[in-house]
Design a protein around this motif. Structure first.
Motif, PDB file in Angstrom:
ATOM      1  N   PRO A  17      53.823 -26.451 -13.044  1.00 14.51           N
ATOM      2  CA  PRO A  17      54.056 -25.069 -13.484  1.00 14.51           C
ATOM      3  C   PRO A  17      55.082 -24.349 -12.627  1.00 14.51           C
ATOM      4  CG  PRO A  17      51.706 -25.524 -13.391  1.00 14.51           C
ATOM      5  CD  PRO A  17      52.407 -26.707 -12.799  1.00 14.51           C
ATOM      6  N   THR A  18      55.161 -24.687 -11.362  1.00 12.05           N
ATOM      7  CA  THR A  18      56.132 -24.035 -10.485  1.00 12.05           C
ATOM      8  C   THR A  18      57.562 -24.354 -10.909  1.00 12.05           C
ATOM      9  OG1 THR A  18      55.956 -25.888  -8.954  1.00 12.05           O
ATOM     10  CG2 THR A  18      54.611 -23.955  -8.487  1.00 12.05           C
ATOM     11  N   VAL A  23      58.311 -20.018 -10.503  1.00  8.68           N
ATOM     12  CA  VAL A  23      57.356 -19.335  -9.645  1.00  8.68           C
ATOM     13  C   VAL A  23      58.019 -18.989  -8.320  1.00  8.68           C
ATOM     14  CG1 VAL A  23      55.182 -19.629  -8.410  1.00  8.68           C
ATOM     15  CG2 VAL A  23      55.416 -20.457 -10.743  1.00  8.68           C
ATOM     16  N   GLY A  24      57.868 -17.730  -7.910  1.00 13.32           N
ATOM     17  CA  GLY A  24      58.428 -17.261  -6.650  1.00 13.32           C
ATOM     18  C   GLY A  24      57.341 -16.945  -5.638  1.00 13.32           C
ATOM     19  N   ALA A  25      57.739 -16.324  -4.543  1.00 15.11           N
ATOM     20  CA  ALA A  25      56.808 -16.015  -3.460  1.00 15.11           C
ATOM     21  C   ALA A  25      55.763 -14.974  -3.865  1.00 15.11           C
ATOM     22  CB  ALA A  25      57.580 -15.526  -2.248  1.00 15.11           C
ATOM     23  N   GLY A  35      43.463 -21.267 -20.254  1.00  9.15           N
ATOM     24  CA  GLY A  35      44.454 -21.944 -19.412  1.00  9.15           C
ATOM     25  C   GLY A  35      44.798 -21.109 -18.201  1.00  9.15           C
ATOM     26  N   TYR A  36      46.073 -20.744 -18.101  1.00  7.17           N
ATOM     27  CA  TYR A  36      46.551 -19.992 -16.954  1.00  7.17           C
ATOM     28  C   TYR A  36      47.533 -18.919 -17.409  1.00  7.17           C
ATOM     29  CZ  TYR A  36      44.647 -23.931 -14.386  1.00  7.17           C
ATOM     30  OH  TYR A  36      43.802 -24.875 -13.897  1.00  7.17           O
ATOM     31  N   ALA A  37      47.657 -17.875 -16.602  1.00  4.40           N
ATOM     32  CA  ALA A  37      48.651 -16.826 -16.824  1.00  4.40           C
ATOM     33  C   ALA A  37      49.477 -16.708 -15.554  1.00  4.40           C
ATOM     34  CB  ALA A  37      47.979 -15.495 -17.147  1.00  4.40           C
ATOM     35  N   VAL A  38      50.796 -16.677 -15.713  1.00  2.00           N
ATOM     36  CA  VAL A  38      51.706 -16.511 -14.586  1.00  2.00           C
ATOM     37  C   VAL A  38      52.041 -15.025 -14.509  1.00  2.00           C
ATOM     38  CG1 VAL A  38      53.929 -17.179 -13.610  1.00  2.00           C
ATOM     39  CG2 VAL A  38      52.609 -18.844 -14.928  1.00  2.00           C
ATOM     40  N   ILE A  39      51.726 -14.416 -13.374  1.00  2.00           N
ATOM     41  CA  ILE A  39      51.845 -12.970 -13.193  1.00  2.00           C
ATOM     42  C   ILE A  39      52.924 -12.666 -12.156  1.00  2.00           C
ATOM     43  CG2 ILE A  39      50.612 -10.844 -12.650  1.00  2.00           C
ATOM     44  CD1 ILE A  39      49.287 -12.385 -14.925  1.00  2.00           C
ATOM     45  N   GLU A  40      53.855 -11.794 -12.518  1.00  2.00           N
ATOM     46  CA  GLU A  40      54.897 -11.315 -11.602  1.00  2.00           C
ATOM     47  C   GLU A  40      54.632  -9.841 -11.307  1.00  2.00           C
ATOM     48  OE1 GLU A  40      57.486 -12.901 -10.230  1.00  2.00           O
ATOM     49  OE2 GLU A  40      57.106 -14.810 -11.213  1.00  2.00           O
ATOM     50  N   PRO A  41      55.086  -9.352 -10.163  1.00  2.00           N
ATOM     51  CA  PRO A  41      54.951  -7.909  -9.901  1.00  2.00           C
ATOM     52  C   PRO A  41      55.684  -7.111 -10.973  1.00  2.00           C
ATOM     53  CG  PRO A  41      55.653  -9.076  -7.930  1.00  2.00           C
ATOM     54  CD  PRO A  41      55.703 -10.056  -9.053  1.00  2.00           C
ATOM     55  N   ILE A  95      49.978 -20.363 -20.053  1.00  2.00           N
ATOM     56  CA  ILE A  95      49.945 -21.828 -20.128  1.00  2.00           C
ATOM     57  C   ILE A  95      48.599 -22.208 -20.720  1.00  2.00           C
ATOM     58  CG2 ILE A  95      50.070 -23.981 -18.829  1.00  2.00           C
ATOM     59  CD1 ILE A  95      51.602 -22.363 -16.659  1.00  2.00           C
ATOM     60  N   ASN A  96      48.614 -22.815 -21.897  1.00  2.00           N
ATOM     61  CA  ASN A  96      47.370 -23.193 -22.562  1.00  2.00           C
ATOM     62  C   ASN A  96      46.895 -24.547 -22.054  1.00  2.00           C
ATOM     63  OD1 ASN A  96      47.275 -20.890 -24.160  1.00  2.00           O
ATOM     64  ND2 ASN A  96      48.561 -21.817 -25.716  1.00  2.00           N
ATOM     65  N   ARG A  97      45.606 -24.630 -21.817  1.00  2.00           N
ATOM     66  CA  ARG A  97      44.979 -25.860 -21.349  1.00  2.00           C
ATOM     67  C   ARG A  97      44.746 -26.781 -22.546  1.00  2.00           C
ATOM     68  NH1 ARG A  97      40.556 -23.667 -19.478  1.00  2.00           N
ATOM     69  NH2 ARG A  97      41.429 -23.276 -17.438  1.00  2.00           N
ATOM     70  N   ILE A  98      45.054 -28.048 -22.370  1.00  2.00           N
ATOM     71  CA  ILE A  98      44.761 -29.041 -23.404  1.00  2.00           C
ATOM     72  C   ILE A  98      43.498 -29.765 -22.984  1.00  2.00           C
ATOM     73  CG2 ILE A  98      45.545 -31.131 -24.548  1.00  2.00           C
ATOM     74  CD1 ILE A  98      48.385 -30.183 -24.133  1.00  2.00           C
TER      75      ILE A  98
END
Length: 107
Positions: A17-18, A23-25, A35-41, A95-98
């Protein structure tokens, strides 16, 4: 000794995923039911952004539509109620989990 296998030129490394999501700091990855969610400020919000918010003591996703936040369950948060909402970040990717038991996974 021996010589290196030419097949190693075609071996791909695992997709992370990175790599796919930039994906940053300051990026956070939150596990969800699907699944997952990628969160940015969230420096500034734009119309139709999906935001992670803290409202009534619980975190939830909400879409910014006009001057209101529309939550996953269809509730609209607007007007003075927005003063009680804290924006935790902007969702850049879901990101959906399979699952192995899924008869028709989306890839």
């Amino acid at each position: 000794m021996g010589f290196p296998s030419p097949a190693t030129d075609y071996v791909e490394r695992s997709l992370m995923p990175t790599d796919a999501c930039g994906v940053g700091a300051q990026t956070r990855i939150l596990e969800t039911d699907t699944g997952y969610a990628v969160i940015e400020p969230a420096a500034s919000e734009c119309a139709s952004d999906v935001l992670l918010i803290l409202s009534d003591g619980r975190t939830q996703f909400a879409k910014l539509v006009g001057g209101a936040l529309i939550t996953d369950d269809g509730e609209a948060i607007e007007g003075e109620a927005l003063a009680d909402v804290e924006v935790l970040g902007r969702v850049t990717y879901f990101i959906n989990r399979i699952r192995e038991d899924d008869d028709c996974p989306v890839m």
